[in-house]
Motif scaffolding. Structure first.
Motif, PDB file in Angstrom:
ATOM      1  N   ALA A  42       0.809  -1.224   0.000  1.00  0.00           N
ATOM      2  CA  ALA A  42       0.000   0.000   0.000  1.00  0.00           C
ATOM      3  C   ALA A  42       0.841   1.272   0.000  1.00  0.00           C
ATOM      4  O   ALA A  42       0.284   2.366  -0.135  1.00  0.00           O
ATOM      5  CB  ALA A  42      -0.943   0.009   1.197  1.00  0.00           C
ATOM      6  N   ASP A  43       2.162   1.177   0.109  1.00  0.00           N
ATOM      7  CA  ASP A  43       2.990   2.393   0.082  1.00  0.00           C
ATOM      8  C   ASP A  43       2.731   3.197  -1.192  1.00  0.00           C
ATOM      9  O   ASP A  43       2.627   4.426  -1.152  1.00  0.00           O
ATOM     10  CB  ASP A  43       4.484   2.052   0.192  1.00  0.00           C
ATOM     11  CG  ASP A  43       4.876   1.537   1.576  1.00  0.00           C
ATOM     12  OD1 ASP A  43       4.093   1.723   2.540  1.00  0.00           O
ATOM     13  OD2 ASP A  43       5.966   0.943   1.682  1.00  0.00           O
ATOM     14  N   HIS A  46      -0.619   4.929  -0.945  1.00  0.00           N
ATOM     15  CA  HIS A  46      -0.522   6.113  -0.076  1.00  0.00           C
ATOM     16  C   HIS A  46       0.066   7.305  -0.834  1.00  0.00           C
ATOM     17  O   HIS A  46      -0.361   8.444  -0.617  1.00  0.00           O
ATOM     18  CB  HIS A  46       0.317   5.808   1.168  1.00  0.00           C
ATOM     19  CG  HIS A  46      -0.423   5.081   2.234  1.00  0.00           C
ATOM     20  ND1 HIS A  46      -1.400   5.673   3.009  1.00  0.00           N
ATOM     21  CD2 HIS A  46      -0.349   3.794   2.657  1.00  0.00           C
ATOM     22  CE1 HIS A  46      -1.879   4.790   3.870  1.00  0.00           C
ATOM     23  NE2 HIS A  46      -1.260   3.636   3.668  1.00  0.00           N
ATOM     24  N   LYS A  47       1.023   7.053  -1.711  1.00  0.00           N
ATOM     25  CA  LYS A  47       1.586   8.156  -2.501  1.00  0.00           C
ATOM     26  C   LYS A  47       0.507   8.812  -3.358  1.00  0.00           C
ATOM     27  O   LYS A  47       0.450  10.037  -3.471  1.00  0.00           O
ATOM     28  CB  LYS A  47       2.736   7.660  -3.382  1.00  0.00           C
ATOM     29  CG  LYS A  47       4.003   7.382  -2.622  1.00  0.00           C
ATOM     30  CD  LYS A  47       5.117   6.935  -3.555  1.00  0.00           C
ATOM     31  CE  LYS A  47       6.359   6.613  -2.763  1.00  0.00           C
ATOM     32  NZ  LYS A  47       7.455   6.147  -3.613  1.00  0.00           N
ATOM     33  N   ILE A  49      -2.737   8.821  -2.760  1.00  0.00           N
ATOM     34  CA  ILE A  49      -3.673   9.520  -1.871  1.00  0.00           C
ATOM     35  C   ILE A  49      -3.071  10.845  -1.399  1.00  0.00           C
ATOM     36  O   ILE A  49      -3.748  11.879  -1.403  1.00  0.00           O
ATOM     37  CB  ILE A  49      -4.070   8.632  -0.674  1.00  0.00           C
ATOM     38  CG1 ILE A  49      -4.798   7.378  -1.155  1.00  0.00           C
ATOM     39  CG2 ILE A  49      -4.952   9.415   0.307  1.00  0.00           C
ATOM     40  CD1 ILE A  49      -4.994   6.325  -0.073  1.00  0.00           C
ATOM     41  N   ARG A  50      -1.802  10.815  -0.979  1.00  0.00           N
ATOM     42  CA  ARG A  50      -1.165  12.054  -0.496  1.00  0.00           C
ATOM     43  C   ARG A  50      -1.121  13.128  -1.585  1.00  0.00           C
ATOM     44  O   ARG A  50      -1.273  14.312  -1.289  1.00  0.00           O
ATOM     45  CB  ARG A  50       0.242  11.762   0.018  1.00  0.00           C
ATOM     46  CG  ARG A  50       0.255  11.158   1.390  1.00  0.00           C
ATOM     47  CD  ARG A  50       1.668  11.084   1.975  1.00  0.00           C
ATOM     48  NE  ARG A  50       1.676  10.108   3.031  1.00  0.00           N
ATOM     49  CZ  ARG A  50       2.058   8.840   2.895  1.00  0.00           C
ATOM     50  NH1 ARG A  50       2.487   8.384   1.740  1.00  0.00           N
ATOM     51  NH2 ARG A  50       2.016   8.016   3.914  1.00  0.00           N
ATOM     52  N   TYR A  57      -6.569  12.000   4.980  1.00  0.00           N
ATOM     53  CA  TYR A  57      -5.865  11.610   6.201  1.00  0.00           C
ATOM     54  C   TYR A  57      -6.373  12.341   7.443  1.00  0.00           C
ATOM     55  O   TYR A  57      -5.946  12.033   8.553  1.00  0.00           O
ATOM     56  CB  TYR A  57      -4.357  11.834   6.043  1.00  0.00           C
ATOM     57  CG  TYR A  57      -3.728  10.859   5.087  1.00  0.00           C
ATOM     58  CD1 TYR A  57      -3.366   9.589   5.499  1.00  0.00           C
ATOM     59  CD2 TYR A  57      -3.508  11.213   3.758  1.00  0.00           C
ATOM     60  CE1 TYR A  57      -2.794   8.686   4.616  1.00  0.00           C
ATOM     61  CE2 TYR A  57      -2.940  10.316   2.864  1.00  0.00           C
ATOM     62  CZ  TYR A  57      -2.589   9.059   3.300  1.00  0.00           C
ATOM     63  OH  TYR A  57      -2.029   8.164   2.419  1.00  0.00           O
ATOM     64  N   LYS A  61      -6.678   6.671   9.180  1.00  0.00           N
ATOM     65  CA  LYS A  61      -6.304   5.850   8.026  1.00  0.00           C
ATOM     66  C   LYS A  61      -7.414   5.934   6.973  1.00  0.00           C
ATOM     67  O   LYS A  61      -8.563   5.617   7.256  1.00  0.00           O
ATOM     68  CB  LYS A  61      -6.108   4.404   8.466  1.00  0.00           C
ATOM     69  CG  LYS A  61      -5.531   3.499   7.414  1.00  0.00           C
ATOM     70  CD  LYS A  61      -5.234   2.135   8.009  1.00  0.00           C
ATOM     71  CE  LYS A  61      -4.485   1.259   7.046  1.00  0.00           C
ATOM     72  NZ  LYS A  61      -4.102  -0.010   7.668  1.00  0.00           N
ATOM     73  N   HIS A  65     -10.236   5.069   0.620  1.00  0.00           N
ATOM     74  CA  HIS A  65      -9.337   5.472  -0.461  1.00  0.00           C
ATOM     75  C   HIS A  65      -8.359   4.350  -0.805  1.00  0.00           C
ATOM     76  O   HIS A  65      -8.101   4.072  -1.973  1.00  0.00           O
ATOM     77  CB  HIS A  65      -8.572   6.742  -0.082  1.00  0.00           C
ATOM     78  CG  HIS A  65      -9.404   7.972  -0.106  1.00  0.00           C
ATOM     79  ND1 HIS A  65     -10.312   8.276   0.881  1.00  0.00           N
ATOM     80  CD2 HIS A  65      -9.462   8.981  -1.010  1.00  0.00           C
ATOM     81  CE1 HIS A  65     -10.895   9.421   0.594  1.00  0.00           C
ATOM     82  NE2 HIS A  65     -10.406   9.873  -0.548  1.00  0.00           N
ATOM     83  N   LEU A  66      -7.807   3.726   0.240  1.00  0.00           N
ATOM     84  CA  LEU A  66      -6.865   2.629   0.015  1.00  0.00           C
ATOM     85  C   LEU A  66      -7.525   1.502  -0.762  1.00  0.00           C
ATOM     86  O   LEU A  66      -6.957   0.983  -1.729  1.00  0.00           O
ATOM     87  CB  LEU A  66      -6.331   2.106   1.354  1.00  0.00           C
ATOM     88  CG  LEU A  66      -5.333   3.012   2.066  1.00  0.00           C
ATOM     89  CD1 LEU A  66      -5.214   2.618   3.534  1.00  0.00           C
ATOM     90  CD2 LEU A  66      -3.985   2.975   1.372  1.00  0.00           C
TER      91      LEU A  66
END
Length: 190
Positions: A42-43, A46-47, A49-50, A57, A61, A65-66
């Motif tokens: 999931a890294d 997360h990129k 999403i950020r 966020y 968590k 979105h994940l």
């Protein structure tokens, strides 16, 4: 427990089964000069999403979105997050430096299979449903019970694994089981 070769473990499990806790206990009990890298499929999610949804966020968590971004990208390329992890600079640095590597979030059969192909021991962490729901509540997670039945959670049941850890009980029980499993894993890898 003195470890010669780097330990490569991938943790498989549902929401709030205790994968991160198991990862921390593994690191605690690997008494080696090597550093430990914690990586996640999931890294890469997360990129995304950020960059595009940073507001997600604000409430902890961003599980929706994940799940949504992860699955949407998998439609286009089922191995997108696998390739992202195994081709990352961080993974390559960890592998080159002979560090211990723990992947903390296996949830798909192709992730488990690729981890095994890369020499990882896949450990499934499980816990009773009610225990997992209580942990989510106690942690202040923003969730619906439907999250526990999302397709990514259901896919876990189809994943191959090498070892099972039941985390339905106390932290002391879990730590004893982790030490036992580590003894098996390290013996098999040497």
């Amino acid at each position: 427990m003195l470890v010669q070769k780097p330990v490569k473990i991938a943790l498989l499990g549902e929401i709030r089964a205790g994968k991160d806790t198991v990862a921390e206990l593994i690191e605690k009990h690997i008494k080696a000069a090597k550093s430990t890298y914690f990586l996640a499929f999931a890294d890469g999610i997360h990129k995304v999403i950020r960059k595009y949804f940073p507001e997600a966020y604000k409430e902890g968590k961003p599980r929706k979105h994940l799940q949504q971004i992860g699955q949407s990208f998998r439609v286009l390329n089922p191995d997108i997050w696998i390739d992202t992890l195994f081709n990352s600079n961080v993974f390559n640095k960890a592998a080159r430096s002979q560090s211990n590597i723990i992947i903390t979030d296996v949830r798909q059969p192709n992730e488990a299979l690729r981890a095994m192909q890369e020499g990882f021991t896949v450990i499934k962490v499980t816990a009773d449903f009610d225990v997992r729901v209580e942990r989510a509540k106690a942690n202040g997670d923003s969730f619906n019970l439907e999250d526990f039945y999302h397709e990514t959670e259901m896919a876990i049941q189809q994943c191959p694994y090498d070892v099972l850890i039941d985390n339905s009980y106390t932290l002391e029980n879990l730590e004893e089981r982790v030490k036992e499993v580590l003894g098996e894993v390290i013996t098999n890898e040497q």
